[in-house]
Motif scaffolding. Structure first.
Motif, PDB file in Angstrom:
ATOM      1  N   ALA A  40       0.986  -1.033   0.412  1.00 22.85           N
ATOM      2  CA  ALA A  40       0.907  -2.113   1.378  1.00 22.85           C
ATOM      3  C   ALA A  40       0.165  -3.284   0.988  1.00 22.85           C
ATOM      4  CB  ALA A  40      -0.058  -1.468   2.438  1.00 22.85           C
ATOM      5  N   LEU A  41      -0.592  -3.377   0.040  1.00 23.48           N
ATOM      6  CA  LEU A  41      -1.174  -4.449  -0.273  1.00 23.48           C
ATOM      7  C   LEU A  41      -0.463  -5.137  -1.185  1.00 23.48           C
ATOM      8  CD1 LEU A  41      -5.005  -3.258  -0.913  1.00 23.48           C
ATOM      9  CD2 LEU A  41      -3.980  -4.587   0.810  1.00 23.48           C
ATOM     10  N   SER A  42       0.753  -4.744  -1.521  1.00 21.68           N
ATOM     11  CA  SER A  42       1.844  -5.694  -2.528  1.00 21.68           C
ATOM     12  C   SER A  42       2.239  -6.732  -1.590  1.00 21.68           C
ATOM     13  CB  SER A  42       2.788  -4.676  -2.711  1.00 21.68           C
ATOM     14  OG  SER A  42       3.819  -4.295  -1.959  1.00 21.68           O
ATOM     15  N   ASP A  43       2.087  -6.478  -0.236  1.00 22.29           N
ATOM     16  CA  ASP A  43       2.600  -7.698   0.727  1.00 22.29           C
ATOM     17  C   ASP A  43       4.180  -7.951   0.547  1.00 22.29           C
ATOM     18  OD1 ASP A  43       1.999  -9.441   2.708  1.00 22.29           O
ATOM     19  OD2 ASP A  43       1.543 -11.055   1.426  1.00 22.29           O
ATOM     20  N   ILE A  44       4.883  -6.935   0.507  1.00 21.84           N
ATOM     21  CA  ILE A  44       6.502  -7.321   0.436  1.00 21.84           C
ATOM     22  C   ILE A  44       7.050  -6.589   1.315  1.00 21.84           C
ATOM     23  CG2 ILE A  44       6.326  -7.248  -2.072  1.00 21.84           C
ATOM     24  CD1 ILE A  44       7.821  -4.473  -2.042  1.00 21.84           C
ATOM     25  N   TYR A  45       6.134  -6.227   2.362  1.00 15.20           N
ATOM     26  CA  TYR A  45       6.826  -5.169   3.618  1.00 15.20           C
ATOM     27  C   TYR A  45       6.957  -5.873   5.006  1.00 15.20           C
ATOM     28  CZ  TYR A  45       6.540  -1.517   0.441  1.00 15.20           C
ATOM     29  OH  TYR A  45       6.901  -0.620  -0.839  1.00 15.20           O
ATOM     30  N   ASP A  46       7.842  -5.763   5.703  1.00 13.43           N
ATOM     31  CA  ASP A  46       7.948  -6.598   7.024  1.00 13.43           C
ATOM     32  C   ASP A  46       7.471  -5.608   8.008  1.00 13.43           C
ATOM     33  OD1 ASP A  46       9.988  -8.819   6.324  1.00 13.43           O
ATOM     34  OD2 ASP A  46      10.976  -7.077   5.581  1.00 13.43           O
ATOM     35  N   LEU A  47       7.142  -4.325   7.769  1.00 11.46           N
ATOM     36  CA  LEU A  47       6.389  -3.591   8.644  1.00 11.46           C
ATOM     37  C   LEU A  47       5.765  -2.205   7.962  1.00 11.46           C
ATOM     38  CD1 LEU A  47       7.265  -2.571  12.593  1.00 11.46           C
ATOM     39  CD2 LEU A  47       7.252  -0.751  10.872  1.00 11.46           C
ATOM     40  N   LEU A  48       4.883  -1.681   8.487  1.00  8.92           N
ATOM     41  CA  LEU A  48       4.410  -0.580   7.962  1.00  8.92           C
ATOM     42  C   LEU A  48       4.255   0.827   9.053  1.00  8.92           C
ATOM     43  CD1 LEU A  48       1.076  -1.616   6.377  1.00  8.92           C
ATOM     44  CD2 LEU A  48       3.261  -1.613   5.249  1.00  8.92           C
ATOM     45  N   LEU A  49       4.856   1.827   8.696  1.00  8.37           N
ATOM     46  CA  LEU A  49       4.741   3.078   9.416  1.00  8.37           C
ATOM     47  C   LEU A  49       3.798   4.025   8.949  1.00  8.37           C
ATOM     48  CD1 LEU A  49       8.431   4.084  10.159  1.00  8.37           C
ATOM     49  CD2 LEU A  49       6.728   3.117  11.763  1.00  8.37           C
ATOM     50  N   LEU A  50       2.395   3.978   9.679  1.00 13.17           N
ATOM     51  CA  LEU A  50       1.128   4.622   9.054  1.00 13.17           C
ATOM     52  C   LEU A  50       1.041   6.054   9.750  1.00 13.17           C
ATOM     53  CD1 LEU A  50      -1.447   1.871   8.293  1.00 13.17           C
ATOM     54  CD2 LEU A  50       0.136   3.007   6.745  1.00 13.17           C
ATOM     55  N   ASP A  51       0.771   7.292   9.034  1.00 10.54           N
ATOM     56  CA  ASP A  51       0.453   8.420   9.735  1.00 10.54           C
ATOM     57  C   ASP A  51      -1.149   8.215   9.874  1.00 10.54           C
ATOM     58  OD1 ASP A  51       0.130  11.316  10.955  1.00 10.54           O
ATOM     59  OD2 ASP A  51       0.236  11.973   8.965  1.00 10.54           O
ATOM     60  N   ILE A  52      -1.789   8.542  10.694  1.00  7.71           N
ATOM     61  CA  ILE A  52      -3.184   8.652  10.865  1.00  7.71           C
ATOM     62  C   ILE A  52      -3.926   9.469   9.905  1.00  7.71           C
ATOM     63  CG2 ILE A  52      -5.137   8.876  12.162  1.00  7.71           C
ATOM     64  CD1 ILE A  52      -3.888   7.376  14.712  1.00  7.71           C
ATOM     65  N   MET A  53      -3.549  11.109   9.796  1.00 10.21           N
ATOM     66  CA  MET A  53      -3.966  11.862   9.147  1.00 10.21           C
ATOM     67  C   MET A  53      -3.369  11.823   7.790  1.00 10.21           C
ATOM     68  SD  MET A  53      -6.398  12.998  11.009  1.00 10.21           S
ATOM     69  CE  MET A  53      -6.996  14.396  10.291  1.00 10.21           C
ATOM     70  N   LEU A  54      -3.724  11.619   6.749  1.00 13.35           N
ATOM     71  CA  LEU A  54      -3.511  11.460   5.359  1.00 13.35           C
ATOM     72  C   LEU A  54      -4.472  12.019   4.316  1.00 13.35           C
ATOM     73  CD1 LEU A  54      -1.939   7.995   5.413  1.00 13.35           C
ATOM     74  CD2 LEU A  54      -0.560   9.942   5.371  1.00 13.35           C
ATOM     75  N   PRO A  55      -3.986  12.696   3.317  1.00 10.38           N
ATOM     76  CA  PRO A  55      -5.062  13.105   1.934  1.00 10.38           C
ATOM     77  C   PRO A  55      -5.172  11.799   1.430  1.00 10.38           C
ATOM     78  CG  PRO A  55      -2.640  13.573   1.586  1.00 10.38           C
ATOM     79  CD  PRO A  55      -2.401  13.007   3.123  1.00 10.38           C
ATOM     80  N   GLY A  56      -6.423  11.613   0.854  1.00 11.64           N
ATOM     81  CA  GLY A  56      -7.119  10.546   0.131  1.00 11.64           C
ATOM     82  C   GLY A  56      -7.534   9.589   0.792  1.00 11.64           C
ATOM     83  N   MET A  57      -6.689   9.091   1.887  1.00  8.94           N
ATOM     84  CA  MET A  57      -7.404   8.155   2.771  1.00  8.94           C
ATOM     85  C   MET A  57      -6.617   7.818   3.985  1.00  8.94           C
ATOM     86  SD  MET A  57      -7.195   3.699   2.169  1.00  8.94           S
ATOM     87  CE  MET A  57      -8.712   3.636   1.163  1.00  8.94           C
ATOM     88  N   ASP A  58      -7.272   7.948   5.004  1.00 14.06           N
ATOM     89  CA  ASP A  58      -6.765   8.145   6.432  1.00 14.06           C
ATOM     90  C   ASP A  58      -5.893   6.657   6.737  1.00 14.06           C
ATOM     91  OD1 ASP A  58      -8.351   6.662   8.625  1.00 14.06           O
ATOM     92  OD2 ASP A  58      -9.792   7.874   7.311  1.00 14.06           O
ATOM     93  N   GLY A  59      -5.075   6.869   7.771  1.00 10.13           N
ATOM     94  CA  GLY A  59      -4.396   5.572   8.223  1.00 10.13           C
ATOM     95  C   GLY A  59      -5.012   4.573   8.651  1.00 10.13           C
ATOM     96  N   ILE A  60      -6.169   4.843   9.321  1.00  6.37           N
ATOM     97  CA  ILE A  60      -6.951   3.909  10.263  1.00  6.37           C
ATOM     98  C   ILE A  60      -7.706   2.965   8.911  1.00  6.37           C
ATOM     99  CG2 ILE A  60      -9.004   3.406  11.525  1.00  6.37           C
ATOM    100  CD1 ILE A  60      -6.537   4.542  12.978  1.00  6.37           C
ATOM    101  N   SER A  61      -8.044   3.756   7.896  1.00  4.91           N
ATOM    102  CA  SER A  61      -8.896   3.081   6.946  1.00  4.91           C
ATOM    103  C   SER A  61      -8.010   2.168   6.123  1.00  4.91           C
ATOM    104  CB  SER A  61      -9.600   3.964   5.794  1.00  4.91           C
ATOM    105  OG  SER A  61     -10.247   4.998   6.338  1.00  4.91           O
ATOM    106  N   ILE A  62      -6.511   2.630   5.982  1.00  6.96           N
ATOM    107  CA  ILE A  62      -5.651   1.754   5.322  1.00  6.96           C
ATOM    108  C   ILE A  62      -5.444   0.624   6.330  1.00  6.96           C
ATOM    109  CG2 ILE A  62      -2.972   1.376   4.750  1.00  6.96           C
ATOM    110  CD1 ILE A  62      -3.232   4.499   4.117  1.00  6.96           C
ATOM    111  N   LEU A  63      -5.353   0.509   7.700  1.00  7.82           N
ATOM    112  CA  LEU A  63      -5.213  -0.466   8.528  1.00  7.82           C
ATOM    113  C   LEU A  63      -6.302  -1.381   8.507  1.00  7.82           C
ATOM    114  CD1 LEU A  63      -3.711  -1.810  10.997  1.00  7.82           C
ATOM    115  CD2 LEU A  63      -5.127  -0.156  12.407  1.00  7.82           C
ATOM    116  N   LYS A  64      -7.539  -0.869   8.491  1.00  8.67           N
ATOM    117  CA  LYS A  64      -8.693  -1.780   8.512  1.00  8.67           C
ATOM    118  C   LYS A  64      -8.596  -2.564   7.319  1.00  8.67           C
ATOM    119  CE  LYS A  64     -12.678   0.204   9.326  1.00  8.67           C
ATOM    120  NZ  LYS A  64     -13.882   1.243   9.290  1.00  8.67           N
ATOM    121  N   THR A  65      -8.279  -1.982   6.053  1.00  7.77           N
ATOM    122  CA  THR A  65      -8.330  -2.774   4.654  1.00  7.77           C
ATOM    123  C   THR A  65      -7.118  -3.828   4.667  1.00  7.77           C
ATOM    124  OG1 THR A  65      -9.054  -0.661   3.576  1.00  7.77           O
ATOM    125  CG2 THR A  65      -7.929  -2.601   2.217  1.00  7.77           C
TER     126      THR A  65
END
Length: 226
Positions: A40-65
């Motif tokens: 996601a941080l590569s900034d090459i995407y036009d849209l992100l589809l994020l599952d909320i429950m994920l291993p390693g880091m949840d989708g809300i944390s990805i969104l916040k970052t």
């Protein structure tokens, strides 16, 4: 248009990928939160589809970052039916929308179109226009006045990128990241090949629009013959 799917249910992720590809989106898929954030941080995407429950880091944390980095990429959360607090948190942290599982393909595609439209990055139904060019991305073909020619997917994606950026210079690195992905092994000569293909097709169609090389910088689409 390039979409990132971050979903740990591999069968669902593959099904989503196939649906999006059939609708002429370019797609990357990852199955855990940490990889999802890196992509996601590569900034090459036009849209992100994020599952909320994920291993390693949840989708809300990805969104916040992502939002904390000032990135405005549209984000749609994939949620389980009863995750109301997570839905609220996601919207509060800057998600554009959410889709509750199970969902229909048509609903998801409609929500993606709506999110892209709000961002101003959706391709109009009548196609893209620049100079004397009209590009149909749904059934890839290029029209100049009364003449038209089929394009392959990469040619279409490349021309779409140049047209959306209008008269901004696009580097080879930007083209590789957008068309092949940031971890791709594609090289500059891959870009040069497709630029050559497009130039030949523009010439064959008698277009007055040209792809100009800015030496050491990249390419720009310009109106009028040189």
């Amino acid at each position: 248009m390039r979409i990132l799917i971050v979903e740990d249910e591999q069968h669902l992720a593959e099904a989503l990928s196939q649906i999006l590809k059939k609708n002429n989106y370019s797609v990357d898929v990852v199955h855990d939160g940490e990889d999802g954030l890196d992509y996601a941080l590569s900034d090459i995407y036009d849209l992100l589809l994020l599952d909320i429950m994920l291993p390693g880091m949840d989708g809300i944390s990805i969104l916040k970052t992502v939002r904390g980095k000032g990135m405005s990429v549209p984000v749609i959360l994939l949620t389980a039916k009863g995750e109301t607090p997570d839905k609220i948190a996601g919207l509060d942290y800057g998600a554009d929308d959410y889709v509750a599982k199970p969902f229909s393909a048509d609903e998801l595609l409609a929500r993606i179109r709506a999110a892209l439209r709000r961002k101003g990055e959706v391709v109009p139904e009548e196609g893209l226009q620049f100079g004397d060019l009209r590009l149909n991305t749904a059934n890839p073909k290029l029209t100049v006045k009364s003449k038209e020619m089929k394009l392959n997917l990469k040619e279409c994606e490349l021309l779409e990128l140049l047209m959306l950026r209008k008269q901004a210079v696009t580097s080879k690195e930007q083209i590789i990241e957008k068309l092949w992905g940031f971890d791709s092994e594609a090289e500059h000569n891959n870009v040069e090949v497709y630029i050559s293909f497009l130039r030949k097709k523009l010439n064959f169609l008698g277009s007055e629009t040209r792809i100009t090389t800015i030496r050491g910088v990249g390419y720009v689409l310009e109106e009028g013959k040189a």
